[in-house]
Design a protein around this motif. Sequence first.
Motif, PDB file in Angstrom:
ATOM      1  N   HIS A  54     106.198  46.035 -40.526  1.00  0.00           N
ATOM      2  CA  HIS A  54     105.295  44.886 -40.488  1.00  0.00           C
ATOM      3  C   HIS A  54     105.617  43.929 -41.631  1.00  0.00           C
ATOM      4  O   HIS A  54     106.334  44.259 -42.582  1.00  0.00           O
ATOM      5  N   ALA A 102     105.821  53.724 -37.603  1.00  0.00           N
ATOM      6  CA  ALA A 102     105.401  52.427 -38.148  1.00  0.00           C
ATOM      7  C   ALA A 102     104.834  52.661 -39.540  1.00  0.00           C
ATOM      8  O   ALA A 102     103.622  52.624 -39.756  1.00  0.00           O
ATOM      9  N   TRP A 147     101.211  47.412 -34.808  1.00  0.00           N
ATOM     10  CA  TRP A 147     102.329  47.803 -33.937  1.00  0.00           C
ATOM     11  C   TRP A 147     101.924  48.857 -32.899  1.00  0.00           C
ATOM     12  O   TRP A 147     102.779  49.303 -32.121  1.00  0.00           O
ATOM     13  N   PHE A 175     109.211  50.552 -36.855  1.00  0.00           N
ATOM     14  CA  PHE A 175     108.598  49.225 -36.888  1.00  0.00           C
ATOM     15  C   PHE A 175     108.218  48.864 -38.321  1.00  0.00           C
ATOM     16  O   PHE A 175     107.638  49.681 -39.045  1.00  0.00           O
ATOM     17  N   THR A 194     103.792  38.895 -31.967  1.00  0.00           N
ATOM     18  CA  THR A 194     103.867  40.355 -31.830  1.00  0.00           C
ATOM     19  C   THR A 194     102.513  40.999 -31.585  1.00  0.00           C
ATOM     20  O   THR A 194     102.449  42.177 -31.201  1.00  0.00           O
ATOM     21  N   TRP A 230     103.014  48.213 -29.335  1.00  0.00           N
ATOM     22  CA  TRP A 230     104.480  48.286 -29.245  1.00  0.00           C
ATOM     23  C   TRP A 230     104.948  49.740 -29.260  1.00  0.00           C
ATOM     24  O   TRP A 230     105.866  50.105 -28.509  1.00  0.00           O
ATOM     25  N   ARG A 231     104.353  50.551 -30.113  1.00  0.00           N
ATOM     26  CA  ARG A 231     104.754  51.956 -30.189  1.00  0.00           C
ATOM     27  C   ARG A 231     104.527  52.652 -28.846  1.00  0.00           C
ATOM     28  O   ARG A 231     105.405  53.388 -28.360  1.00  0.00           O
TER      29      ARG A 231
END
Length: 262
Positions: A8, A33, A17, A6, A241, A20-21
């Motif tokens: 940013h 990330a 993130w 990821f 996001t 999301w992770r």
Amino acid sequence: MPTVVFIHGLWLHSTSWNAWRAFFEEAGYTTLAPEWPGIADTVAGARANPDAIADHGIEDVTQHYIGIIENLDEPPILIGHSFGGMIAEKILGLGHAAAAVAIDAAQIKGVLPLPLSALHSTLPVFKNPANLHRAVSLTADQFRFSFGNAVSEDESYALWEQWTIPAPGKPLFEAAAANFALHSPAAVNTGNEDRGPLLLIAGGKDHTVPEVITKATQKQYRHSSAVTDLIEFADRGHSLTIDSGWTEVADTSLTWLRKQGL
């Protein structure tokens, strides 16, 4: 299964993130990330030391991530937001990734539309030429216009308080001059026939990277037969996001990757 890296963009810390992770790890992926160069491991640490963040440009950040990727066992999937989306496109075009999802990605060289809302979003940087070599922070009101315009004022303020950090002005100056520079760091190898698939995601209410920029970006890939898809979330802004609707974007990204055999 490939690792998901990821990336940013400006003004958000890599820990934005985290959800999301967890989402992708639950689906079986390994995730990373990494921070941009100079950025501390925590939001508080990054806010406390803006000088360490300043003066990092697009090529500097790209090579930083390529160095991380080269230590992996195989080319990863990249998921990037804003300038992180541009970086993901660059790395994919250079052949260092299996696929990329570029969410509200900053404009690459060759993209011409520049809506007024995008100019207004970047005004905190461009109002002072000295910001080329500085890190700049957004106020809550500036974040509300640039990121949080499609969510409630309370949610926008909460996101600003939780995730925002100072950002280097240099990438914005480089992107603004891209179409006038012969060797711009904002250039992407859009003609690469051998790259992995690319998904561009646009927010229909995004002030910072309006959908017209994302659609113009897709046209830059017209000379490549490699997969280049575009999905639009008509009611979403630049905070898509990290705001309360992030799962829809994450699930869409995961579904698309699975369709690509990834």
